[in-house]
Design an enzyme around this catalytic site. Structure first.
Site, PDB file in Angstrom:
ATOM      1  N   CYS A  44       0.824  -1.207   0.000  1.00 35.64           N
ATOM      2  CA  CYS A  44       0.000   0.000   0.000  1.00 35.64           C
ATOM      3  C   CYS A  44       0.861   1.260   0.000  1.00 35.64           C
ATOM      4  CB  CYS A  44      -0.945   0.023   1.194  1.00 35.64           C
ATOM      5  SG  CYS A  44      -2.176   1.329   1.028  1.00 35.64           S
ATOM      6  N   CYS A  48      -5.044   1.974  -5.683  1.00 37.38           N
ATOM      7  CA  CYS A  48      -4.452   2.673  -4.550  1.00 37.38           C
ATOM      8  C   CYS A  48      -5.441   3.729  -4.058  1.00 37.38           C
ATOM      9  CB  CYS A  48      -3.119   3.316  -4.978  1.00 37.38           C
ATOM     10  SG  CYS A  48      -2.171   3.951  -3.601  1.00 37.38           S
TER      11      CYS A  48
END
Length: 403
Positions: A163, A346
């Site tokens: 991430c 994302c």
């Protein structure tokens, strides 16, 4: 010497990738699927950013591993210590050895806290925290809400991390909170990233630059925090290209650790480092088929794979069907039919109300799931998706092989 227990498909890792692949295999009527996973707990990690920003609780990100283990899978509750792909065996910490027809490697990523000097000793105290650990995310929120003035530093390390948007997301959530509290003007905020820009896609970077400017954040690109002096509450930041060190004070520090493949992968024949490649040691796979480049009965997906996509749960959602289809072909000696295009998502929360959803493939081409919304700008519906929609999809669909 005893004969190893054998499984048709042996999966290393009971996290997002391992459970999703197992669930999909069982839905396709595979009858001998085993998962090696030592943990009692399973976490929905994408929500830890919201925990650190005071928008969610840690408890809602945690469930018992037994509750997500697919019905019909054999759970081997141990930790892998080594793999021998030439002998088709995996050895665990308890000394047990297992063999396989097909191996799926999905142990997740290793957090290398010690690679940032001084970080390990100060985590969770004196204003230093990280949303990359379940127990620390609530501490992040404690430090943010108790800060009324001073200097705040948010860091991102070089190299692949899971991430990659998380290091900047918490900066935006903190600034949003401080603005609502009327204290943002009294806090000097710094965001330190190793990349040339805040994001790799220019149109998205342009909009995030506006977010950064709107909060008055000082952005340090091409830079990395090398060491932390907790006694004096200072970090040493290096401009990578110029080799120039800068010392920043901090009252609150959100630190993101360097990351790499688990050590037992790095030292195995499966690793990229085994052939003189990437020192981070990820499992050496073809980025489209997810098959190992030297061992055709080994596949990898998720954070431990060498494929150059962003390491996100959304990537796993697209990788898992490819792996499952290609396992079937490998077992029957057919050419591999499925290919992964590098899709990753994302979700970048820019405040407690809005989020930008960056979706793209290997070529950084935008792949929006909701074309009606401008994919390079923050929107309110995306924030609601992050907080409510994606967790529900994760627990109820993805881990059950349905999404």
């Amino acid at each position: 010497m005893s004969t190893p227990l054998k499984h048709e498909v042996l999966i290393i890792g009971g996290g997002t990738a391992g459970v999703t692949v197992a669930a999909r295999l069982l839905r396709k009527h595979y009858t001998d699927v085993a998962i090696i996973e030592p943990s009692d707990k399973h976490y929905y990690q994408p929500l830890w950013t919201l925990v650190g920003g005071g928008q969610a609780t840690a408890a809602e990100t945690e469930r018992a591993e037994a509750s997500v283990m697919p019905h019909g899978a054999t759970w081997i509750k141990s930790a892998v210590t080594s793999v021998d792909p030439d002998a088709n065996t995996v050895t665990c910490a308890d000394g047990a050895t297992y063999s396989y027809d097909v191996l799926v490697v999905a142990p997740g990523i290793q957090l290398d806290w010690e690679r940032t000097e001084g970080l390990t000793d100060t985590l969770g105290k004196d204003g230093v925290s990280s949303n990359y650990r379940f127990d620390l995310a609530p501490r992040t929120w404690d430090f943010i809400r108790n800060t009324r003035s001073g200097t705040a530093v948010f860091t991102m390390p070089s190299g692949p991390i899971k991430c990659a948007g998380a290091p900047q997301k918490i900066a935006y959530l903190a600034c949003d909170h401080w603005r609502r509290q009327g204290v943002l003007d009294d806090i000097d905020v710094h965001l330190v990233v190793p990349t040339p820009r805040i994001f790799g896609i220019p149109a998205i970077a342009d909009n995030l630059d506006k977010v950064v400017a709107g909060y008055g954040i000082t952005l340090h690109t091409g830079s990395e925090v090398r060491s932390i002096d907790s006694a004096s509450r200072k970090v040493t930041m290096t401009n990578v290209a110029e080799g120039i060190d800068t010392v920043l004070p901090y009252d609150v520090l959100h630190a993101v650790p360097h990351q790499s493949a688990p050590d037992w992968i790095k030292t195995s024949p499966l690793s990229t480092s085994h052939v003189g490649g990437d020192a981070n040691g990820y499992v050496d796979i073809d980025k489209h088929t997810m098959q190992h480049v030297r061992y055709p009965n080994v596949f990898a997906l998720g954070d431990a794979g060498s494929s150059p996509n962003s390491k996100t749960g959304a990537a796993i959602r697209k990788q898992a069907p490819v792996v499952v289809e290609n396992i079937g072909a490998a077992l029957s000696g057919r050419p591999l039919p499925a290919a992964y295009d590098g899709y990753a998502s994302c979700p970048i929360v820019t405040s407690s109300r809005e989020m930008l959803l960056a979706e793209f493939d290997y070529d950084f081409a935008l792949k929006p799931s909701f074309p009606l919304l401008d994919p390079v700008k923050p929107h309110r519906p995306y924030w609601l998706l992050k907080k409510y929609g994606l967790p529900a999809m994760y627990w109820n669909l993805m881990l059950k092989g349905l999404a």
